[in-house]
Design an enzyme around this catalytic site. Structure first.
Site, mmCIF file in Angstrom:
data_model
loop_
_atom_site.group_PDB
_atom_site.id
_atom_site.type_symbol
_atom_site.label_atom_id
_atom_site.label_comp_id
_atom_site.label_asym_id
_atom_site.label_seq_id
_atom_site.Cartn_x
_atom_site.Cartn_y
_atom_site.Cartn_z
ATOM 1 C CG MET A 14 -2.119 -0.905 1.139
ATOM 2 S SD MET A 14 -3.299 -0.463 -0.155
ATOM 3 C CE MET A 14 -4.106 0.967 0.547
ATOM 4 C CB ALA A 80 -3.867 -0.440 12.342
ATOM 5 C CG ASN A 106 -8.209 0.078 7.144
ATOM 6 O OD1 ASN A 106 -8.688 1.147 6.758
ATOM 7 N ND2 ASN A 106 -8.291 -1.029 6.447
ATOM 8 C CB SER A 132 -11.254 3.211 0.620
ATOM 9 O OG SER A 132 -11.904 2.076 0.084
ATOM 10 N N GLY A 134 -7.830 -0.376 -1.927
ATOM 11 C CA GLY A 134 -6.864 -1.470 -2.000
ATOM 12 C C GLY A 134 -5.589 -1.038 -2.710
ATOM 13 C CE LYS A 186 -10.660 2.508 4.067
ATOM 14 N NZ LYS A 186 -10.482 1.188 4.549
ATOM 15 C CG HIS A 189 -15.433 2.817 2.966
ATOM 16 N ND1 HIS A 189 -14.643 1.677 2.943
ATOM 17 C CD2 HIS A 189 -15.680 3.115 1.663
ATOM 18 C CE1 HIS A 189 -14.432 1.308 1.694
ATOM 19 N NE2 HIS A 189 -15.050 2.176 0.894
ATOM 20 C CG ASN A 190 -13.171 -0.659 5.801
ATOM 21 O OD1 ASN A 190 -13.193 0.133 4.858
ATOM 22 N ND2 ASN A 190 -12.067 -1.246 6.198
ATOM 23 C CD GLU A 193 -14.604 -3.241 2.041
ATOM 24 O OE1 GLU A 193 -14.174 -2.079 2.105
ATOM 25 O OE2 GLU A 193 -13.863 -4.236 2.162
HETATM 26 C C1 6PG Z 1 -10.479 -0.573 1.388
HETATM 27 C C2 6PG Z 1 -10.794 -1.863 2.054
HETATM 28 C C3 6PG Z 1 -9.629 -2.447 2.745
HETATM 29 C C4 6PG Z 1 -9.976 -3.856 3.256
HETATM 30 C C5 6PG Z 1 -10.383 -3.764 4.688
HETATM 31 C C6 6PG Z 1 -11.286 -4.827 5.160
HETATM 32 O O1 6PG Z 1 -11.244 0.328 1.669
HETATM 33 O O2 6PG Z 1 -9.547 -0.492 0.601
HETATM 34 O O3 6PG Z 1 -11.789 -1.655 3.009
HETATM 35 O O4 6PG Z 1 -9.264 -1.551 3.732
HETATM 36 O O5 6PG Z 1 -10.897 -4.455 2.450
HETATM 37 O O6 6PG Z 1 -9.188 -3.763 5.408
HETATM 38 O O7 6PG Z 1 -10.584 -5.978 5.345
HETATM 39 P P1 6PG Z 1 -11.279 -7.237 5.987
HETATM 40 O O8 6PG Z 1 -12.464 -7.504 5.142
HETATM 41 O O9 6PG Z 1 -10.251 -8.299 5.886
HETATM 42 O O10 6PG Z 1 -11.603 -6.894 7.406
#
Ligand code: 6PG
Length: 471
Positions: A14, A80, A106, A132, A134, A186, A189-190, A193
């Protein structure tokens, strides 16, 4: 001599991709890494991309800091937790007042807030930044959620807004609020996700185990859905993932992957934050719980041996129902996520701009979608209201919730697990009902209290006959 516009420590994938992105946009970047061999590798990568002229590799931390023009912006991209604190302590004696540390991992937002509170009185800026998208995003344009020291943000603003993804020419990078605000956003956001991925997986489960669709057939459906209202990165990559074939065996790749999902923390932090603030985020909670159940493979195998395999094989729904159910579930999940952000903003005095957050999620990040453009427009007009009562989304929900209902009902009858979509439906039904059932909960609570009173104060037995206000 100080020649670099910005510095970056931590050249894992990253960090190195972010550094190459910065160099490619014309900024000179000083880089450092604890293991020197990784600096050598990075130098070779930068050279291969013709970016060596814009990178200043430094093996010594003090020389690295000196290579950056003051007031300095130093990005740290390390694991982190404790490594971040250790890095801060290492940098602190090398920095001058007015410099800033920009932490892009993160991180847990309360850690970021603590670091911000620690460094601010020392005159060192601290920016907790959610990045975010990846590895690809870091290299070619991530979504960047900035929080922390506003003054020092302006020193790094040009670099960060330039390297971020663009949506219709607008940068997907914004300063959102003080302290831990960027990392909080963030985190949510996750959490969203997690919800998106889980709901997609639940719908895939119905296709796979109901009519017995092959991964390739499922892939075609997702590819088709990606042309409609569900258009998004996660739907797009689901199409690709389901279509992928293992080179060695010739089998669909998805069938060779173990059905266990772990997590790095952000999903759980989202659910905890929501619970702590009293904001229902049942879709995110469901997604986190679903991953936890998935990870207990051995227990699941044993339980299936006790209860037997799913009896009813079919789910009586159409693909159109599944598409609309996913859309309805997604609207509910985002409504919950934004409600959590709105509450955190109020509690922490962050004044978080919901429309801007939706805007910077339109490109670059993992949850990027067409849908977020409509959402930013809704928040621009409507302020901090629940998305479920914003006119555009009311229209979408009125059209889609009957399908969500049909899918969840069919899943229940057909014995398909649907933690996330059913949680979304129950939230919707609870949120839209004027008369609920909490009157019974209140009544029961009072009854228990009076029963206690009666038992402890036998002389006051009349307490058991108190007339209750059922309101
Ligand atoms: C992003 C992603 C990335 C990753 C998370 C979640 O925004 O680029 O969210 O940060 O997908 O770390 O990871 P896990 O699903 O393994 O918890």
């Amino acid at each position: 001599m100080s020649t670099a516009d910005i510095g970056l420590i931590g050249l894992a994938v990253m960090g190195s991709n972010l550094a190459l992105n910065i160099a490619e946009k014309g900024y000179t970047i000083a880089v450092h890494n604890r293991s020197p061999w990784r600096i050598d590798e990075f130098v070779a990568e930068a050279k291969a991309e013709g970016l060596d002229g814009k990178t200043v590799p430094k093996y010594d931390p003090a020389e690295f800091v000196q290579a950056v023009k003051a007031p300095r912006s130093i990005i740290i991209m390390v694991k982190a937790g404790k490594p971040v604190d250790e890095m801060i302590e290492q940098l602190l004696p090398l920095l001058e007042k007015g410099d800033a540390i920009i932490e892009c991992g993160n991180s847990l937002f309360t850690d970021t807030q603590r670091r911000f509170d620690y460094l601010t009185p020392k005159g060192i800026g601290y920016l907790g930044v959610g990045v975010s998208g990846g590895e690809e995003g870091a290299r070619h344009g991530p979504s960047i959620m900035v929080g922390g020291s506003k003054e020092q943000w302006h020193n790094a603003e040009a670099v960060l807004t330039t390297i971020a993804a663009k949506f219709n020419g607008e940068s997907c990078c914004a300063y959102l609020g003080e302290g831990g605000a960027g990392h909080f956003v963030k985190t949510i956001h996750n959490g969203i996700e997690y919800g998106d991925m889980q709901m997609i997986a639940e719908v895939y489960g119905v296709m796979r185990d109901g009519p017995g669709m092959s991964p390739g057939e499922c892939a075609d459906v997702f590819k088709e859905w990606n042309k409609g209202p569900l258009n998004s990165y996660l739907i797009e990559i689901t199409g690709h993932v389901l279509a992928a074939v293992d080179g060695d065996t010739g089998k669909p790749l998805v069938e060779l992957i173990l059905d266990k999902a772990g997590q790095k923390g952000t999903g759980v932090w989202s659910a905890i934050a929501a619970q702590q603030m009293g904001v229902p985020a049942t879709a995110i909670e469901g997604a986190v719980a679903a991953r936890s159940i998935s990870s207990r493979k051995e227990e699941r195998v044993a339980a299936e041996a006790i209860y037997g395999k799913r009896s009813a094989g079919k789910a009586d729904v159409t693909l159109a129902d599944l598409e609309k159910a996913l859309l309805a579930g997604k609207i509910v999940s985002y409504a919950q996520g934004f409600a959590v952000i709105a509450k955190a903003s109020e509690e922490n005095g962050w004044n978080l701009p919901l429309a801007t957050i939706a805007k910077i999620w339109r490109a670059g990040c993992i949850i990027r979608s067409r849908f977020l453009d409509q959402m930013s427009a809704a928040y621009e007009k409507g302020g901090n209201v629940n998305l479920l009562v914003v006119p555009n989304f009311v229209t979408l929900m009125k059209d889609a919730h009957p399908s969500l209902r049909k899918v969840v009902a069919a899943a229940a009858v057909g014995e398909f697990p649907m933690i996330c979509l059913s949680a979304a439906l129950s939230y919707f039904d609870s949120y839209r009902q004027a008369r609920g059932t909490a009157n019974l909960i209140r009544w029961s609570a009072r009854f228990l209290w009076c029963a206690w009173l009666r038992d402890c104060r036998p002389w006051d037995r009349s307490a058991r006959y108190v007339a209750f206000d059922a309101g």
